[in-house]
Design an enzyme around this catalytic site. Structure first.
Site, PDB file in Angstrom:
ATOM      1  N   GLY A  14       0.822  -1.206   0.000  1.00 50.50           N
ATOM      2  CA  GLY A  14       0.000   0.000   0.000  1.00 50.50           C
ATOM      3  C   GLY A  14       0.854   1.253   0.000  1.00 50.50           C
ATOM      4  N   ASP A 106       4.778  -4.697   6.202  1.00 54.81           N
ATOM      5  CA  ASP A 106       4.952  -6.085   6.609  1.00 54.81           C
ATOM      6  C   ASP A 106       5.196  -7.022   5.421  1.00 54.81           C
ATOM      7  OD1 ASP A 106       4.236  -7.888   9.230  1.00 54.81           O
ATOM      8  OD2 ASP A 106       3.622  -8.899   7.392  1.00 54.81           O
ATOM      9  N   THR A 129       4.251   2.710   5.669  1.00 60.69           N
ATOM     10  CA  THR A 129       2.886   2.218   5.829  1.00 60.69           C
ATOM     11  C   THR A 129       2.124   3.151   6.749  1.00 60.69           C
ATOM     12  OG1 THR A 129       1.520   0.458   6.801  1.00 60.69           O
ATOM     13  CG2 THR A 129       3.764   0.646   7.615  1.00 60.69           C
ATOM     14  N   ASP A 131      -0.186   2.348   8.689  1.00 62.13           N
ATOM     15  CA  ASP A 131      -0.703   1.627   9.859  1.00 62.13           C
ATOM     16  C   ASP A 131       0.163   1.741  11.115  1.00 62.13           C
ATOM     17  OD1 ASP A 131      -2.934   0.722   8.511  1.00 62.13           O
ATOM     18  OD2 ASP A 131      -1.953  -1.098   7.813  1.00 62.13           O
ATOM     19  N   ARG A 158     -18.038  16.031  12.628  1.00 61.07           N
ATOM     20  CA  ARG A 158     -18.556  16.517  13.913  1.00 61.07           C
ATOM     21  C   ARG A 158     -19.448  17.750  13.710  1.00 61.07           C
ATOM     22  NH1 ARG A 158     -18.715  14.571  19.212  1.00 61.07           N
ATOM     23  NH2 ARG A 158     -16.494  14.064  19.241  1.00 61.07           N
TER      24      ARG A 158
END
Length: 326
Positions: A14, A106, A129, A131, A158
């Protein structure tokens, strides 16, 4: 000092904001030391197909502020096979590439570890990444930009939630990790955060909705996409509407906007530091290691450790959400 003449650099998996800054740092640092750089397009897939391009200072001009990756990225099932890796190695020999810098997460490092063990070519990795789920670095390239993108989006949500007295279930990325959800939930004042690492999130949400303050005019719940215990934002929304029909509930999936956009200052500096360090690490004889930043210092972590030990969730952060969402 290892004599390296041509470094191949590629992005895989990604995309993440800051990858271009990392590519730029690798190219310019290599040229500073008199080393040639070959860009490999579309990751491992392009490596096997011979998609190689010579890079120079001009190749990386005016890219530090750009999201995505100029080298493109792709997933490659063929590289999982011995035949696919052999073909990739032959392409590297053909183009006289004698070292690699892999930018990814990963999956990228899993492939790099196997490849580096099978063939006599030094490989180092840069943690790219959104993440932030790799051990060996405090933050990964792209994480800071992604969480700021989420915060900006949720702040806007919001506004409309406040106007209509609504409850919004907002799904963010994080297939295997809830770090995006956790930090953005704290930063946006979310009433609850549901992440894979915590199995009590749904129960806590129900308790908060049933027994919590009734005078709130808006409520935000952040859900990590990988939280299999609840099944994502749509399933959470269904369960909430079923149990609390009096709430005007809406679902928002932020999706791939979290991957795009200009990288933040933090991501640009992080990518620049580890990108330059990757070249110096190869010159110093490092291989099969990820280059990260821990407590402001360059750190080297073997691929095997970086990919097998994901960043854990600090229980104090989860407690913080509970205390501040009252």
């Amino acid at each position: 000092m290892t004599q390296i003449k041509n470094i191949g650099v590629f992005t895989s998996g990604g995309d993440a904001p800051g990858m271009n800054a990392a590519i730029r740092a690798v190219v310019r640092t290599a040229m500073y030391y008199g080393i040639e750089v070959t860009g490999i397009r579309r990751g491992y897939d392009g490596m096997g197909k011979g998609e190689f391009v010579t890079m120079n200072r001009k190749s990386v001009s005016n890219i530090i502020q750009r999201g995505g990756t100029i080298l493109k990225t792709a997933r490659c099932d063929n590289f999982r096979t011995p035949e696919g890796r052999k073909n990739a190695y032959e392409q590297l020999l053909k183009h006289k590439v004698d070292a690699l810098v892999a930018i990814g997460g990963d999956g990228t490092f899993t492939g790099a570890k196997v490849f580096g063990n099978e063939y006599d070519i030094p490989v180092v990795g840069l943690p790219g990444t959104i993440d932030n789920d790799l051990v060996g670095t405090d933050f990964t390239i792209g994480y800071d930009t992604a969480i700021n993108t989420v915060v900006d989006a949720v702040d806007k949500i919001r506004d409309t939630a406040e106007s209509h007295d609504r409850l919004f279930i907002v799904e963010v990325m994080g297939r295997d990790s809830g770090l995006i959800a956790l930090r953005t939930g704290i930063a946006t004042g979310a009433e609850a955060i549901l992440i894979p690492e915590s199995k009590t999130g749904l129960e806590g949400l129900f308790n908060r909705l049933e027994f919590g303050r009734k005078d709130k005019t808006s409520r935000i719940v952040i859900v990590a996409e990988g939280d299999d215990t609840v099944g994502g934002a749509f399933e959470v929304g269904r369960l909430v509407q079923e149990k609390f029909p009096n709430y005007d509930t809406r679902i928002s999936i932020l999706g791939h906007i979290q991957r795009g956009g200009a990288p933040s200052c933090m991501d640009r500096v992080l990518a620049s530091r580890v990108g330059a360090a990757a070249v110096e690490a190869l010159r110093d004889g490092h291989r099969n290691e990820m280059i990260g930043l821990i407590n402001g210092e360059i750190a080297y972590t073997p691929f095997e450790h970086a990919i097998k030990h994901h960043q854990g969730i600090d229980p104090n952060m989860i407690k913080l959400v509970e205390m501040l969402s009252m």
